[in-house]
Design a protein around this motif. Sequence first.
Motif, PDB file in Angstrom:
ATOM      1  N   LEU A 108       0.820  -1.211   0.000  1.00  0.00           N
ATOM      2  CA  LEU A 108       0.000   0.000   0.000  1.00  0.00           C
ATOM      3  C   LEU A 108       0.853   1.259   0.000  1.00  0.00           C
ATOM      4  CD1 LEU A 108      -2.885  -0.944   2.485  1.00  0.00           C
ATOM      5  CD2 LEU A 108      -2.621  -1.517   0.059  1.00  0.00           C
ATOM      6  N   ASN A 109       1.893   1.283   0.813  1.00  0.00           N
ATOM      7  CA  ASN A 109       2.729   2.481   0.897  1.00  0.00           C
ATOM      8  C   ASN A 109       3.493   2.762  -0.390  1.00  0.00           C
ATOM      9  OD1 ASN A 109       1.816   2.743   3.474  1.00  0.00           O
ATOM     10  ND2 ASN A 109       3.786   2.428   4.483  1.00  0.00           N
ATOM     11  N   VAL A 110       3.705   1.734  -1.189  1.00  0.00           N
ATOM     12  CA  VAL A 110       4.372   1.936  -2.480  1.00  0.00           C
ATOM     13  C   VAL A 110       3.530   2.864  -3.357  1.00  0.00           C
ATOM     14  CG1 VAL A 110       5.215   0.799  -4.578  1.00  0.00           C
ATOM     15  CG2 VAL A 110       5.516  -0.305  -2.346  1.00  0.00           C
ATOM     16  N   GLY A 111       2.209   2.713  -3.259  1.00  0.00           N
ATOM     17  CA  GLY A 111       1.326   3.580  -4.035  1.00  0.00           C
ATOM     18  C   GLY A 111       1.027   4.901  -3.362  1.00  0.00           C
ATOM     19  N   LEU A 112       1.251   4.985  -2.046  1.00  0.00           N
ATOM     20  CA  LEU A 112       0.879   6.182  -1.291  1.00  0.00           C
ATOM     21  C   LEU A 112       2.013   7.195  -1.163  1.00  0.00           C
ATOM     22  CD1 LEU A 112      -1.126   4.439   1.563  1.00  0.00           C
ATOM     23  CD2 LEU A 112      -2.071   5.932  -0.203  1.00  0.00           C
ATOM     24  N   TYR A 113       3.248   6.745  -1.285  1.00  0.00           N
ATOM     25  CA  TYR A 113       4.401   7.631  -1.133  1.00  0.00           C
ATOM     26  C   TYR A 113       5.136   7.759  -2.458  1.00  0.00           C
ATOM     27  CZ  TYR A 113       3.785   7.359   3.935  1.00  0.00           C
ATOM     28  OH  TYR A 113       3.278   7.443   5.210  1.00  0.00           O
ATOM     29  N   SER A 114       5.516   8.991  -2.799  1.00  0.00           N
ATOM     30  CA  SER A 114       6.241   9.215  -4.058  1.00  0.00           C
ATOM     31  C   SER A 114       7.605   8.542  -4.029  1.00  0.00           C
ATOM     32  CB  SER A 114       6.412  10.725  -4.296  1.00  0.00           C
ATOM     33  OG  SER A 114       5.159  11.359  -4.354  1.00  0.00           O
ATOM     34  N   LYS A 115       8.216   8.520  -2.862  1.00  0.00           N
ATOM     35  CA  LYS A 115       9.538   7.914  -2.737  1.00  0.00           C
ATOM     36  C   LYS A 115       9.673   7.274  -1.361  1.00  0.00           C
ATOM     37  CE  LYS A 115      14.482   8.878  -3.306  1.00  0.00           C
ATOM     38  NZ  LYS A 115      15.509   9.935  -3.560  1.00  0.00           N
ATOM     39  N   LEU A 116      10.064   6.008  -1.357  1.00  0.00           N
ATOM     40  CA  LEU A 116      10.306   5.298  -0.110  1.00  0.00           C
ATOM     41  C   LEU A 116      11.813   5.105   0.090  1.00  0.00           C
ATOM     42  CD1 LEU A 116       7.570   2.502  -0.271  1.00  0.00           C
ATOM     43  CD2 LEU A 116       7.592   4.503   1.228  1.00  0.00           C
ATOM     44  N   PRO A 117      12.279   5.023   1.343  1.00  0.00           N
ATOM     45  CA  PRO A 117      13.711   4.836   1.582  1.00  0.00           C
ATOM     46  C   PRO A 117      14.188   3.404   1.354  1.00  0.00           C
ATOM     47  CG  PRO A 117      12.541   4.932   3.666  1.00  0.00           C
ATOM     48  CD  PRO A 117      11.527   5.227   2.595  1.00  0.00           C
ATOM     49  N   PHE A 118      13.268   2.512   1.019  1.00  0.00           N
ATOM     50  CA  PHE A 118      13.612   1.116   0.762  1.00  0.00           C
ATOM     51  C   PHE A 118      12.701   0.581  -0.328  1.00  0.00           C
ATOM     52  CE2 PHE A 118      10.266   1.207   3.883  1.00  0.00           C
ATOM     53  CZ  PHE A 118       9.399   0.217   3.475  1.00  0.00           C
ATOM     54  N   ASP A 119      13.119  -0.509  -0.947  1.00  0.00           N
ATOM     55  CA  ASP A 119      12.302  -1.213  -1.937  1.00  0.00           C
ATOM     56  C   ASP A 119      11.784  -2.474  -1.258  1.00  0.00           C
ATOM     57  OD1 ASP A 119      11.534  -3.098  -4.015  1.00  0.00           O
ATOM     58  OD2 ASP A 119      12.496  -1.755  -5.455  1.00  0.00           O
ATOM     59  N   TRP A 321      -2.594  -4.557  -5.348  1.00  0.00           N
ATOM     60  CA  TRP A 321      -2.829  -3.390  -4.500  1.00  0.00           C
ATOM     61  C   TRP A 321      -2.074  -2.138  -4.932  1.00  0.00           C
ATOM     62  CZ3 TRP A 321      -6.906  -3.241  -1.589  1.00  0.00           C
ATOM     63  CH2 TRP A 321      -7.454  -4.430  -1.113  1.00  0.00           C
ATOM     64  N   VAL A 322      -0.870  -2.272  -5.440  1.00  0.00           N
ATOM     65  CA  VAL A 322      -0.110  -1.067  -5.819  1.00  0.00           C
ATOM     66  C   VAL A 322      -0.839  -0.281  -6.912  1.00  0.00           C
ATOM     67  CG1 VAL A 322       2.039  -0.191  -6.785  1.00  0.00           C
ATOM     68  CG2 VAL A 322       2.104  -1.966  -5.024  1.00  0.00           C
ATOM     69  N   PRO A 323      -1.246  -0.914  -8.018  1.00  0.00           N
ATOM     70  CA  PRO A 323      -1.976  -0.147  -9.040  1.00  0.00           C
ATOM     71  C   PRO A 323      -3.294   0.433  -8.515  1.00  0.00           C
ATOM     72  CG  PRO A 323      -1.239  -2.247  -9.931  1.00  0.00           C
ATOM     73  CD  PRO A 323      -1.024  -2.303  -8.451  1.00  0.00           C
ATOM     74  N   LEU A 324      -4.001  -0.350  -7.672  1.00  0.00           N
ATOM     75  CA  LEU A 324      -5.284   0.126  -7.153  1.00  0.00           C
ATOM     76  C   LEU A 324      -5.096   1.386  -6.318  1.00  0.00           C
ATOM     77  CD1 LEU A 324      -8.101  -2.060  -5.678  1.00  0.00           C
ATOM     78  CD2 LEU A 324      -7.416   0.037  -4.530  1.00  0.00           C
ATOM     79  N   VAL A 325      -4.100   1.376  -5.442  1.00  0.00           N
ATOM     80  CA  VAL A 325      -3.854   2.536  -4.584  1.00  0.00           C
ATOM     81  C   VAL A 325      -3.459   3.740  -5.434  1.00  0.00           C
ATOM     82  CG1 VAL A 325      -2.373   3.475  -2.774  1.00  0.00           C
ATOM     83  CG2 VAL A 325      -3.275   1.157  -2.576  1.00  0.00           C
ATOM     84  N   ARG A 326      -2.665   3.518  -6.456  1.00  0.00           N
ATOM     85  CA  ARG A 326      -2.234   4.635  -7.306  1.00  0.00           C
ATOM     86  C   ARG A 326      -3.404   5.286  -8.030  1.00  0.00           C
ATOM     87  NH1 ARG A 326       3.436   1.781  -9.303  1.00  0.00           N
ATOM     88  NH2 ARG A 326       4.728   2.696  -7.648  1.00  0.00           N
TER      89      ARG A 326
END
Length: 333
Positions: A108-119, A321-326
């Motif tokens: 979920l956070n992958v779609g909610l944050y423009s940049k994360l400090p980890f993959d 979930w990533v595409p859905l959140v985006r």
Amino acid sequence: MSTFSRYFSPRRRALACAFVLAALAPPTALADAAYPNRPVRLVVPFPAGGNTDQVARLLAQSLTEQMGQPFVIDNKAGAGGNIGVDNVAKSAPDGYSLAYSTLSTYALNVGLYSKLPFDSVKDLVPVALTVRVPLVLVVPASSGIKTLPELLQLLKSRPGQFNYASAGNGTSSHIACHVFTRMAGVDVQHIAYKGTGPAMTDLLAGRIAFAMDAPSVVNPMIKAGRLNAIAVAVPQRMKSLPNVPTFDEAGMKNFRAYSWNAIWAPAGTPAPVLDKLNAATNKAVADPVNAKRIEEAGVVAFPAMTRAEVEKFMRSEYDVWVPLVRTMGVKLD
């Protein structure tokens, strides 16, 4: 018989070979075999006392008993769980720093944050799935609504005039309600609260039409008669709410809303260590005492899975979930 043969009996030759093989074994192989030989840090990236923390502590106790070393809970909350998970992702890949986290920090956070400090896919490796956390659709008991058709009829009668509550932008409750309103074709406004507590306060007061949250949050209020449970967003009825229908039974097919918990290790952690952790976690989840407490918490235990099965499941969830959140257009940074 020669002096050599008399001195190096079969037993002595076997021992000598064992010593030679041990001397030739890579240091990492010896360390893997001895794992764990000191305390293991289990990072929970959310505050103490929450649903994720409670299950983590239950399983940590079982892992401690099985593996002979303390599994110590380390709550590192903040940024939607990203701070704690990032701490583990950047730790040594030796099995002594693990993350006990959720669908949120993985996808979920992958779609909610423009940049994360980890993959979450490249920097972490899945260890084991533990529990699924289904969400329950609830309304104030004072509304008199008891079924999904009744709720939808009300919402459609006054488009745009009702609100739903969530524990904050991008939370599981927000995403679940967003998808629900889309599938139902209703126009309802979202109000993001700073946590579950304030959201439940306004829901109970009748200022909010509905919300979705975890059983650990809503079950006490359902049992007290303050909330009406309309449906559970998983394929089967829940043991803790046996009289509440699934969404399929209530008339909305294929609506699913949930989170799940799992354990991750830093990428590069040796496979033998990961296999030990996977087996021990599966055993902890299946333990009858733990299983009863998991059920009482209103969450659903996953069946035992191999690491390959866990990874396959997680990747399929990521792809959903990533595409859905985006598509929701919500950004938290």
